[in-house]
Scaffold this motif. Structure first.
Motif, PDB file in Angstrom:
ATOM      1  N   SER A 122      37.823  36.532  42.266  1.00 36.92           N
ATOM      2  CA  SER A 122      36.465  36.684  41.719  1.00 36.92           C
ATOM      3  C   SER A 122      36.414  37.760  40.643  1.00 36.92           C
ATOM      4  O   SER A 122      35.769  37.579  39.608  1.00 36.92           O
ATOM      5  N   GLN A 123      37.093  38.849  40.877  1.00 34.48           N
ATOM      6  CA  GLN A 123      37.103  39.953  39.906  1.00 34.48           C
ATOM      7  C   GLN A 123      37.756  39.506  38.599  1.00 34.48           C
ATOM      8  O   GLN A 123      37.254  39.802  37.507  1.00 34.48           O
ATOM      9  N   ILE A 124      38.872  38.795  38.711  1.00 37.95           N
ATOM     10  CA  ILE A 124      39.577  38.324  37.514  1.00 37.95           C
ATOM     11  C   ILE A 124      38.724  37.319  36.753  1.00 37.95           C
ATOM     12  O   ILE A 124      38.577  37.405  35.528  1.00 37.95           O
ATOM     13  N   LEU A 125      38.155  36.351  37.474  1.00 36.50           N
ATOM     14  CA  LEU A 125      37.303  35.355  36.817  1.00 36.50           C
ATOM     15  C   LEU A 125      36.106  36.007  36.131  1.00 36.50           C
ATOM     16  O   LEU A 125      35.758  35.646  35.000  1.00 36.50           O
ATOM     17  N   ALA A 126      35.477  36.955  36.799  1.00 34.46           N
ATOM     18  CA  ALA A 126      34.323  37.643  36.209  1.00 34.46           C
ATOM     19  C   ALA A 126      34.719  38.333  34.907  1.00 34.46           C
ATOM     20  O   ALA A 126      33.991  38.253  33.910  1.00 34.46           O
ATOM     21  N   GLY A 127      35.872  38.981  34.915  1.00 33.91           N
ATOM     22  CA  GLY A 127      36.337  39.657  33.704  1.00 33.91           C
ATOM     23  C   GLY A 127      36.642  38.687  32.579  1.00 33.91           C
ATOM     24  O   GLY A 127      36.299  38.931  31.414  1.00 33.91           O
ATOM     25  N   LEU A 128      37.284  37.576  32.910  1.00 34.58           N
ATOM     26  CA  LEU A 128      37.615  36.581  31.888  1.00 34.58           C
ATOM     27  C   LEU A 128      36.374  35.911  31.313  1.00 34.58           C
ATOM     28  O   LEU A 128      36.322  35.593  30.125  1.00 34.58           O
ATOM     29  N   LEU A 129      35.398  35.676  32.167  1.00 41.94           N
ATOM     30  CA  LEU A 129      34.200  34.950  31.753  1.00 41.94           C
ATOM     31  C   LEU A 129      33.074  35.850  31.239  1.00 41.94           C
ATOM     32  O   LEU A 129      32.095  35.356  30.681  1.00 41.94           O
ATOM     33  N   GLY A 130      33.191  37.149  31.483  1.00 40.51           N
ATOM     34  CA  GLY A 130      32.106  38.049  31.113  1.00 40.51           C
ATOM     35  C   GLY A 130      30.851  37.782  31.921  1.00 40.51           C
ATOM     36  O   GLY A 130      29.738  37.910  31.424  1.00 40.51           O
ATOM     37  N   GLN A 131      31.045  37.399  33.174  1.00 39.19           N
ATOM     38  CA  GLN A 131      29.948  37.061  34.076  1.00 39.19           C
ATOM     39  C   GLN A 131      29.980  38.026  35.266  1.00 39.19           C
ATOM     40  O   GLN A 131      31.029  38.557  35.598  1.00 39.19           O
ATOM     41  N   PRO A 132      28.853  38.198  35.953  1.00 40.45           N
ATOM     42  CA  PRO A 132      28.868  39.045  37.152  1.00 40.45           C
ATOM     43  C   PRO A 132      29.719  38.407  38.256  1.00 40.45           C
ATOM     44  O   PRO A 132      29.697  37.190  38.449  1.00 40.45           O
ATOM     45  N   GLU A 133      30.464  39.262  38.942  1.00 41.12           N
ATOM     46  CA  GLU A 133      31.367  38.789  39.993  1.00 41.12           C
ATOM     47  C   GLU A 133      30.629  38.035  41.090  1.00 41.12           C
ATOM     48  O   GLU A 133      31.155  37.080  41.652  1.00 41.12           O
ATOM     49  N   ASP A 134      29.402  38.432  41.414  1.00 40.86           N
ATOM     50  CA  ASP A 134      28.651  37.770  42.478  1.00 40.86           C
ATOM     51  C   ASP A 134      27.688  36.711  41.949  1.00 40.86           C
ATOM     52  O   ASP A 134      26.848  36.193  42.678  1.00 40.86           O
ATOM     53  N   GLY A 135      27.828  36.365  40.676  1.00 38.35           N
ATOM     54  CA  GLY A 135      26.941  35.374  40.068  1.00 38.35           C
ATOM     55  C   GLY A 135      27.348  33.944  40.394  1.00 38.35           C
ATOM     56  O   GLY A 135      28.449  33.682  40.884  1.00 38.35           O
ATOM     57  N   PRO A 136      26.461  32.986  40.126  1.00 32.63           N
ATOM     58  CA  PRO A 136      26.706  31.590  40.485  1.00 32.63           C
ATOM     59  C   PRO A 136      27.870  30.949  39.723  1.00 32.63           C
ATOM     60  O   PRO A 136      28.573  30.104  40.273  1.00 32.63           O
ATOM     61  N   VAL A 137      28.092  31.334  38.477  1.00 32.31           N
ATOM     62  CA  VAL A 137      29.184  30.737  37.701  1.00 32.31           C
ATOM     63  C   VAL A 137      30.530  31.144  38.290  1.00 32.31           C
ATOM     64  O   VAL A 137      31.397  30.304  38.540  1.00 32.31           O
ATOM     65  N   VAL A 138      30.716  32.425  38.536  1.00 30.74           N
ATOM     66  CA  VAL A 138      31.977  32.912  39.101  1.00 30.74           C
ATOM     67  C   VAL A 138      32.166  32.352  40.507  1.00 30.74           C
ATOM     68  O   VAL A 138      33.265  31.907  40.864  1.00 30.74           O
ATOM     69  N   SER A 139      31.121  32.323  41.305  1.00 27.79           N
ATOM     70  CA  SER A 139      31.222  31.796  42.668  1.00 27.79           C
ATOM     71  C   SER A 139      31.641  30.333  42.672  1.00 27.79           C
ATOM     72  O   SER A 139      32.525  29.929  43.438  1.00 27.79           O
ATOM     73  N   ALA A 140      31.030  29.529  41.823  1.00 26.66           N
ATOM     74  CA  ALA A 140      31.360  28.099  41.767  1.00 26.66           C
ATOM     75  C   ALA A 140      32.787  27.889  41.265  1.00 26.66           C
ATOM     76  O   ALA A 140      33.542  27.086  41.828  1.00 26.66           O
ATOM     77  N   LEU A 141      33.174  28.610  40.225  1.00 29.29           N
ATOM     78  CA  LEU A 141      34.523  28.461  39.679  1.00 29.29           C
ATOM     79  C   LEU A 141      35.579  28.948  40.662  1.00 29.29           C
ATOM     80  O   LEU A 141      36.635  28.320  40.821  1.00 29.29           O
TER      81      LEU A 141
END
Length: 144
Positions: A70-89
């Motif tokens: 989740s932390q890596i995805l959030a950093g790559l996407l520029g999205q919050p780690e607990d947000g719906p985009v990171v959670s779904a991905l």
């Protein structure tokens, strides 16, 4: 991201590493030790994250993904780690990619009983093609 990667099974060298993955016979996230080869190891995504449905035994790759995905995805996407985009991905990547690595690394068959066809293009097979052949005179995997 600027880490030095050391390939070793030498316990003295491993003791000096900040993070150890897939060797060392120890799972201790507090000390950044992510090995799944001990007989007592039986962790799954569900056992470490009860909100997740997957019960496949984790490999070291799965352990790293579980703890840092989740932390890596959030950093790559520029999205919050607990947000719906990171959670779904995070869930889709585990279900459609990492879980296969976990299962293959732990010897879990893709089917109960006789498979109906051969899986010749799995990630494991593709990585295996990068290794030297058994009779290759140069067995150095670091030669590029």
């Amino acid at each position: 991201q600027d880490a030095e990667i050391v390939r070793t099974r030498d316990p003295q060298r491993l003791a000096g590493c900040d993070v150890v993955v897939d060797v060392g016979g120890e799972y201790d996230p507090g000390r950044h030790r992510y090995d799944h080869h001990q007989r007592s190891f039986a962790e799954s995504m569900r056992s470490l994250r009860p909100d997740k449905p997957w019960s496949t035994k984790l490999s070291s790759a799965g352990l790293v993904y579980c703890h840092f995905g989740s932390q890596i995805l959030a950093g790559l996407l520029g999205q919050p780690e607990d947000g719906p985009v990171v959670s779904a991905l995070y869930d889709k990547l585990y279900e459609n990619f990492v879980e296969e690595i976990d299962a293959m690394d732990n010897g879990i068959a893709p089917a109960a009983g006789e498979p109906r066809y051969a899986l010749s293009t799995t990630l494991s097979a593709r990585v295996g093609h990068l290794n030297p052949r058994w009779n290759d005179p140069d067995q150095d995997t670091e030669v590029g």
